[in-house]
Design an enzyme around this catalytic site. Structure first.
Site, mmCIF file in Angstrom:
data_model
loop_
_atom_site.group_PDB
_atom_site.id
_atom_site.type_symbol
_atom_site.label_atom_id
_atom_site.label_comp_id
_atom_site.label_asym_id
_atom_site.label_seq_id
_atom_site.Cartn_x
_atom_site.Cartn_y
_atom_site.Cartn_z
ATOM 1 N N HIS A 115 -2.470 -5.488 4.761
ATOM 2 C CA HIS A 115 -3.109 -6.541 5.555
ATOM 3 C C HIS A 115 -2.680 -7.941 5.108
ATOM 4 O O HIS A 115 -2.535 -8.847 5.941
ATOM 5 C CB HIS A 115 -4.631 -6.396 5.495
ATOM 6 N N SER A 144 -12.193 -2.182 6.024
ATOM 7 C CA SER A 144 -11.150 -1.374 5.396
ATOM 8 C C SER A 144 -11.612 -0.636 4.150
ATOM 9 O O SER A 144 -12.419 -1.153 3.371
ATOM 10 C CB SER A 144 -9.962 -2.270 5.007
#
Length: 476
Positions: A402, A312
């Site tokens: 997340h 990410s």
């Protein structure tokens, strides 16, 4: 001057016409007129709105938000009757409660429901909410912001109902998918821009999986796009994804089919890009469901997979870092590191020196600069992700997403994305969030309810090192 006056006049006329059309539609509310007639009127409204300028659209939204909102006097009148009713008169209480529910529902909700029945009507409402969200930002700290916010909440609640996961369709994208869908996926990619058709072909080809959510009311329109790489290990960089593919293949190979994928060597699924495509669906959680659905799919297809992870980006880390150096550069570096940075950058003004080199990605090619910046930047990044908060949740939007899904902040990767975009966002640093499916629910609950960030020991240690440096400054 005359031209400008004409433009103002035309603009006013358009809003006035729309106002009249609104009145024409709302006069049919609570009547027995055919839905076909009402829907035709609503369709005309939608066309008029689409053809309006941005300024006119905002005026139209203001009209909707003020004239067709909840009528407070009506609410008070019904509420007083309800309160004064004897507790044993159940029939009258239920009647007043029904009336109260009715007057507490803004009139424009009825219009939105009508529009939602039209062909492409749901897409119209999603785009309408995009305009509402923009108007909210422009009217911030003003009195009218309250009624615009209420308009937004009503729209959001309707879309939340219509876009529940049960109505969504999971679709896998391959090179054989429709050309218009492939083109939209290419255009929507926000994290790692797709360079050309060959690049896109690889991203939907072997050792890759691309899935989207679609909705019956918005056919051929990807709502969320998730790109997944199938690897032998969890890569720590963008290039590591391609290197994993080469390792699995035993060397470079131009063309293979999905049937030739070596299932025995695929042990990790990496979610390296997830993009929500509709601003109007902001606040409606679709990405988390997509990740978990795709996780089930790839595990079912590749039983050897035992690692689910993201690779990410860390948007806004560079901006945060530069702001911290401006406040107190010693909160980032130890005394020894500070001297090394001064020597390498050949400047006494480290703040200005860092600002100058961070203007582009060229510094990532200088081994000496990278060496002196690696430790302090990794520490700072760990602190930023793990300790910097907004309303008790992670300040970084990707981290918050997340963590809400129940992932674990697992590993921070130095120069994982040395592209100009990656360096501009986060000095090239990226992070892996691990998904342990059997623990996701517990982790998510702990984060949402108790603000607890589940992170690896390595990340916690890095953050603690940064904390020691900050405490030493305060003691001085």
């Amino acid at each position: 001057m005359i031209k400008n006056l004409r433009q103002v006049s035309t603009s006013s006329e358009n809003v006035s016409i729309f106002d009249e059309q609104l009145k024409e539609v709302f006069k049919f509310k609570n009547t027995n007129v055919s839905n076909w007639i009402i829907e035709n009127k609503a369709r005309t409204l939608c066309i008029q709105y689409y053809e309006s300028t941005k300024k006119n659209k905002q005026q139209i939204l203001r009209t909707l938000a003020s004239k067709y909102a909840i009528q407070h006097e009506a609410v008070c009148t019904v509420a007083k009757k309800l309160v004064s009713t004897e507790s044993d008169n159940e029939r009258r209480i239920i009647s007043y409660e029904r009336n109260l529910k009715s007057v507490l529902t803004p009139e424009y909700q009825w219009l939105f429901v009508i529009i939602g029945r039209l062909e492409n009507g749901v897409k119209f409402l999603v785009d309408l909410r995009t305009d509402v969200l923009e108007l909210i930002l422009e009217t911030k700290n003003t009195d009218e912001n309250v009624v615009i916010q209420q308009l937004n909440i009503t729209l959001r609640d309707l879309l939340l109902l219509w876009f529940s996961v049960g109505f969504l369709h999971l679709e896998r994208i391959t090179w054989q998918s429709a050309c218009d869908i492939l083109q939209k996926i290419s255009g929507y990619e926000a994290i790692h821009p797709i360079k050309n058709w060959l690049d896109l072909k690889q991203r939907v080809g072997p050792y890759r999986r691309c899935y989207i959510f679609t909705h019956p009311s918005m056919p051929r329109e990807p709502l969320v796009v998730l790109h997944t790489a199938l690897c032998d290990i969890i890569p720590g960089s963008v290039s590591g994804i391609e290197e994993a593919k080469v390792r699995i293949l035993g060397g470079p190979k131009k063309e293979i089919t999905f049937l030739e994928e070596d299932k025995c060597k695929i042990k990790s699924a990496i979610f390296y890009s997830i993009t929500s495509t509709q601003t109007g669906l902001q606040g409606i959680e679709l990405g988390n469901y997509l990740i978990k659905e795709v996780a089930k799919k790839v595990i079912s297809e590749f039983p050897m997979i035992n690692e689910l992870s993201t690779l990410s980006p860390i948007p806004n880390f560079r901006t945060w870092l530069l702001e911290k150096t401006k406040q107190d550069v010693r909160s980032i570096f130890t005394n020894e590191e500070y001297e090394c940075v001064q020597n390498v950058l050949k400047t006494n003004n480290v703040v200005l020196g860092l600002k100058n080199i961070f203007n582009n990605s060229l510094w990532t090619r200088d081994v000496e600069i990278c060496e002196v910046l690696k430790k302090p930047l990794l520490r700072s990044c760990a602190w930023y992700l793990y300790r910097e908060k907004r309303r008790n949740y992670a300040l970084n939007s990707v981290a918050n997403f997340h963590l809400r899904n129940g992932a674990v902040m697992w590993r921070i990767n130095w120069l994982a994305d040395p592209s100009p975009r990656g360096v501009g966002n986060s000095c090239g640093i990226m992070v892996n969030y691990r998904y342990y499916l059997d623990k996701c629910e517990k982790n998510s609950q702990s984060y949402i309810e108790n603000y607890s960030i589940n992170a690896s020991e390595n990340i916690i240690n890095l953050a603690m090192q940064n904390e020691k440096i900050m405490k030493s400054i305060l003691q001085v």
